[in-house]
Design a protein around this motif. Structure first.
Motif, PDB file in Angstrom:
ATOM      1  N   LYS A 269       0.828  -1.197   0.000  1.00 43.40           N
ATOM      2  CA  LYS A 269       0.000   0.000   0.000  1.00 43.40           C
ATOM      3  C   LYS A 269       0.873   1.261   0.000  1.00 43.40           C
ATOM      4  N   VAL A 270       0.390   2.300  -0.687  1.00 40.18           N
ATOM      5  CA  VAL A 270       1.115   3.580  -0.710  1.00 40.18           C
ATOM      6  C   VAL A 270       0.995   4.241   0.656  1.00 40.18           C
ATOM      7  N   VAL A 271       2.137   4.557   1.249  1.00 38.95           N
ATOM      8  CA  VAL A 271       2.137   5.211   2.558  1.00 38.95           C
ATOM      9  C   VAL A 271       2.533   6.681   2.465  1.00 38.95           C
ATOM     10  N   GLN A 272       3.205   7.063   1.371  1.00 39.41           N
ATOM     11  CA  GLN A 272       3.543   8.466   1.160  1.00 39.41           C
ATOM     12  C   GLN A 272       3.807   8.702  -0.313  1.00 39.41           C
ATOM     13  N   SER A 273       3.678   9.955  -0.722  1.00 37.01           N
ATOM     14  CA  SER A 273       3.950  10.325  -2.108  1.00 37.01           C
ATOM     15  C   SER A 273       4.758  11.607  -2.140  1.00 37.01           C
ATOM     16  N   LEU A 274       5.574  11.714  -3.156  1.00 35.80           N
ATOM     17  CA  LEU A 274       6.459  12.870  -3.312  1.00 35.80           C
ATOM     18  C   LEU A 274       6.396  13.302  -4.767  1.00 35.80           C
ATOM     19  N   TYR A 275       6.204  14.597  -4.979  1.00 38.77           N
ATOM     20  CA  TYR A 275       6.114  15.126  -6.340  1.00 38.77           C
ATOM     21  C   TYR A 275       7.355  15.947  -6.637  1.00 38.77           C
ATOM     22  N   PHE A 276       7.978  15.615  -7.762  1.00 41.48           N
ATOM     23  CA  PHE A 276       9.261  16.213  -8.122  1.00 41.48           C
ATOM     24  C   PHE A 276       9.137  16.945  -9.453  1.00 41.48           C
ATOM     25  N   ALA A 277       9.578  18.201  -9.468  1.00 43.95           N
ATOM     26  CA  ALA A 277       9.573  18.990 -10.701  1.00 43.95           C
ATOM     27  C   ALA A 277      11.008  19.092 -11.214  1.00 43.95           C
ATOM     28  N   GLY A 278      11.257  18.552 -12.382  1.00 42.16           N
ATOM     29  CA  GLY A 278      12.604  18.564 -12.940  1.00 42.16           C
ATOM     30  C   GLY A 278      12.710  17.564 -14.070  1.00 42.16           C
ATOM     31  N   SER A 279      13.798  16.821 -14.076  1.00 39.51           N
ATOM     32  CA  SER A 279      13.985  15.770 -15.075  1.00 39.51           C
ATOM     33  C   SER A 279      14.771  14.635 -14.431  1.00 39.51           C
ATOM     34  N   VAL A 280      14.648  13.447 -14.978  1.00 38.97           N
ATOM     35  CA  VAL A 280      15.356  12.290 -14.441  1.00 38.97           C
ATOM     36  C   VAL A 280      15.871  11.445 -15.592  1.00 38.97           C
ATOM     37  N   ASP A 281      16.908  10.656 -15.299  1.00 42.64           N
ATOM     38  CA  ASP A 281      17.371   9.669 -16.263  1.00 42.64           C
ATOM     39  C   ASP A 281      16.338   8.545 -16.368  1.00 42.64           C
TER      40      ASP A 281
END
Length: 231
Positions: free
Chosen positions: A179-191
């Motif tokens: 189950k999802v216990v936390q979420s994080l939103y990231f603004a940028g770019s990733v490999d």
């Protein structure tokens, strides 16, 4: 009196159709924003119901027979309550799956501090950024669909198409016992190598501000940074 009753019935049927269609649209909004219980959502659900009950009382006055009046009120209440209960069930499901907003804000703060505090290529340990129980971390990229997210998780966690709605939106989900216990939103770019599932001891990222999109940070795997170092 018969004509009055027919006209009232026709008006009532039209309003009932509008009522049901309104709840259909309301449920789409609940899905789109993953809404849970709030003053706005509860008011949005109860206000149409209250207006419908008021209309029902007015129309019921056209019936002289107590039996007909009782049958009309009973069927109307059943009609009106069905979409209300369905909407409440959606809010309840979303509420049970929602992450703690205070812990989410603290997690976002810790992650931003780690990004700002680290030098290019320095490791960022997600186990340190997220010091709570989780056994899996999943990173989703831009324009991911709800079905893709839910398929990866194995259950319906979101129905929102706004989750990652532009090219700099990324979502990091922390999962514990399925189950999802936390979420994080990231603004940028990733490999691309980061998009996927990781376990706590394997999640070490590195920030590269030189490759960032629109002056936003670029994330890559720390191991890849070390492996690419000729020294």
């Amino acid at each position: 009196m018969t004509i009055k009753r027919i006209i009232a019935s026709l008006i009532y049927a039209v309003l009932a159709a509008i009522y049901l269609y309104g709840y259909k649209m309301l449920n789409l909004i609940i899905d789109e924003f993953d809404s849970s219980f709030s003053m706005i959502s509860v008011t949005g659900i109860l206000l149409p119901f209250g207006l419908a009950v008021g209309g029902m009382v007015i129309v019921s006055s056209c019936f002289r027979s107590v039996r007909m009046k009782s049958a009309f009120i009973g069927l109307s209440l059943l009609l009106f309550l069905t979409p209300v209960l369905y909407s409440v069930s959606k809010l309840t499901a979303n509420e049970s799956q929602a992450v703690n907003p205070l812990r989410q804000a603290e997690l976002a703060k810790r992650f931003k501090e780690a990004l700002r505090g680290g030098t290019d290529g320095a490791p960022i340990s997600m186990a340190s950024v997220a010091p709570f129980d989780w056994d899996r971390l999943i990173v989703f990229g831009p324009y991911v669909s709800p079905s893709e997210v839910n398929g990866k998780l194995g259950y319906t966690w979101t129905r929102s198409s706004f989750l990652n709605s532009n090219e700099t939106d990324y979502t990091i989900l922390f999962v514990n016992n399925g189950k999802v216990v936390q979420s994080l939103y990231f603004a940028g770019s990733v490999d691309p190598a980061i998009l996927g599932t990781f376990w706590p001891n394997d999640v070490k990222l590195a920030v590269d501000n030189q490759q960032g999109t629109f002056r936003l940070p670029h994330l890559k795997k720390y191991k890849e940074e070390k492996e690419s170092d000729p020294g």
